[in-house]
Motif scaffolding. Structure first.
Motif: not given
Length: 316
Positions: A153-157, A177-186, A189-193, A198-203
Motif C-alpha cells: 500500500d505504501a509503495a503504491y502510494t 518507466q520506474i526502475i527497480t532491481t531483481i532483489q528489491t521487494h516484489p 515492481p508490482a505496485t509500479a506496474n 513500465e517496470v525496468i528491472t536491473l539484474t
C-alpha cells in the motif's frame, strides 16, 4: 569456581550460546489432517476464467497454529543469538515482544473508533505525534503519514504520487518507466506496474548488486522513479546508492526508499541524507509493532509500513 560474566574484564557475552534447533524447513513439517484454521467451503466463482482456477489444491504442510508458532519461534531464537551480526531480518525472523501484543489489546486502544470526538482521542494523537517525530529524526524526512495499510500500500502510494508529480509538470506521458532491481521487494515492481508504469528491472552482477553502469544504461527521459531496498532482502548493501540517487534525480526522476530492512542501518544512515525523496518503514519489523499473527487485534498504529516524503519536491 568460574567468575560471573559481569565480573570478568572481557565481559562481552563470550560465554553466551544461542539456541540451535534441528529445525527442518516448514514444508517438511505437519501431518495429514492437522489444521490451523477451518474455513467454510467456498462456493462457485463464476467470474474467474477457467484457466485461472486450480486443477488441484496447493501442496502445503498440514499444521496446527501451535505447530507453526513453535517452528517460527525456534527460528527467531536462533536469529536472536547471532550477536554482532547485522540482523536486517524478515517478517518471520524477528521477535515481537508479547508486551506489545498485550498493549494494543487493551480496550482504550483496541476499541478506539475513528469517529470518536477528538477530545477522547488526545492520547492516541499524542502517540502518533511522538512517533512521527521519532521517525523524522531517524529518516531526516519532514512528515509521516500513517494511513498506508501495508508495505505494498505504501509503495503504491508512492507510485501514485510519482504519477501525479509528473502529471503536474506535463511530463507523465513521457515519463512512463520506474526502475527497480531483481532483489528489491516484489511489492515495488508490482505496485509500479499497477499504477500504470513500465517496470525496468536491473539484474545482479559480480558484487551482488547491479552496477552504476547498468543503471546508467536504462536512465533517460522516460525515467519516472527509482524504487529500491538497501540493504535488499538478501542483506546486501549497495555502496553506490548515493550515486544512484544522484543519477536518477539528474534525469528528472524521483527516488523511493523501501526501508523494510532498516534494522541493519538504523542510526548509521538517514534516507534524506542519501537524497531519497520518500521512504517507508515496516513497524512490525524494526519497531516491534504487533502484526496480528498471534491472534491479537491490531491497534490504531497497525500499519506495518508507513510512507513519507522529503521537502526536495513540494508535491505532497
Amino acid at each position: 569456581m568460574t567468575a560471573p560474566i559481569s565480573n570478568r574484564s572481557d565481559a562481552r557475552f563470550k560465554g553466551y550460546h544461542a539456541a540451535r534447533w534441528a529445525e527442518p524447513v516448514v514444508m517438511e513439517l505437519g501431518h495429514p489432517g492437522r489444521r490451523g484454521a477451518v474455513f467454510p467451503k467456498a462456493g462457485p466463482v463464476p467470474d474467474l476464467p477457467e484457466g485461472a482456477l486450480r486443477a488441484a489444491p496447493p501442496v502445503l504442510p498440514e499444521m496446527t497454529e501451535h505447530d507453526v508458532l513453535r517452528h517460527y519461534l525456534h527460528l527467531s531464537q536462533m536469529t536472536l543469538g547471532m550477536m554482532g551480526v547485522s540482523l536486517f531480518g524478515t517478517c518471520t525472523m524477528k521477535y515481537n515482544p508479547r508486551i506489545g501484543e498485550q498493549a494494543v489489546a487493551a480496550d482504550h486502544l483496541a476499541k478506539v473508533h475513528p469517529l470518536q470526538h477528538p477530545d477522547t482521542l488526545q492520547g492516541v494523537l499524542e502517540i502518533y505525534s511522538n512517533f512521527n517525530e521519532i521517525l523524522c529524526e531517524l529518516s531526516g524526512m519532514d512528515q509521516f503519514v500513517f494511513q498506508a495499510g501495508g508495505g505494498a500500500d505504501a509503495a503504491y502510494t508512492h507510485a501514485c504520487v510519482t504519477r501525479a508529480y509528473h502529471a503536474s509538470r506535463g511530463e507523465l506521458e513521457q515519463r512512463d518507466q520506474i526502475i527497480t532491481t531483481i532483489q528489491t521487494h516484489p511489492c515495488s515492481p508490482a505496485t509500479a506496474n499497477t499504477a500504470g508504469f513500465e517496470v525496468i528491472t536491473l539484474t545482479l552482477e559480480e558484487n551482488g548488486y547491479p552496477s552504476v553502469e547498468q543503471l546508467k544504461s536504462v536512465i533517460g527521459p522516460r525515467t519516472a522513479a527509482l524504487m529500491v531496498n538497501n540493504p535488499d532482502d538478501m542483506g546486501i548493501y549497495n555502496p553506490d546508492i548515493k550515486e544512484w540517487v544522484r543519477l536518477v534525480h539528474e534525469a528528472g526522476g524521483l527516488c523511493f526508499y523501501d526501508h523494510a530492512n532498516f534494522n541493519g542501518v538504523m542510526t548509521r544512515l538517514r534516507a534524506r541524507e542519501l537524497g531519497f525523496d520518500a521512504c517507508m518503514y515496516m513497524l512490525h519489523k524494526t519497531f516491534g509493532a504487533p502484526k496480528g499473527a498471534a491472534g491479537q487485534p491490531l491497534g490504531p498504529m497497525a500499519a506495518p509500513r508507513i510512507w513519507c516524503r522529503s521537502c526536495h519536491h513540494r508535491w505532497w
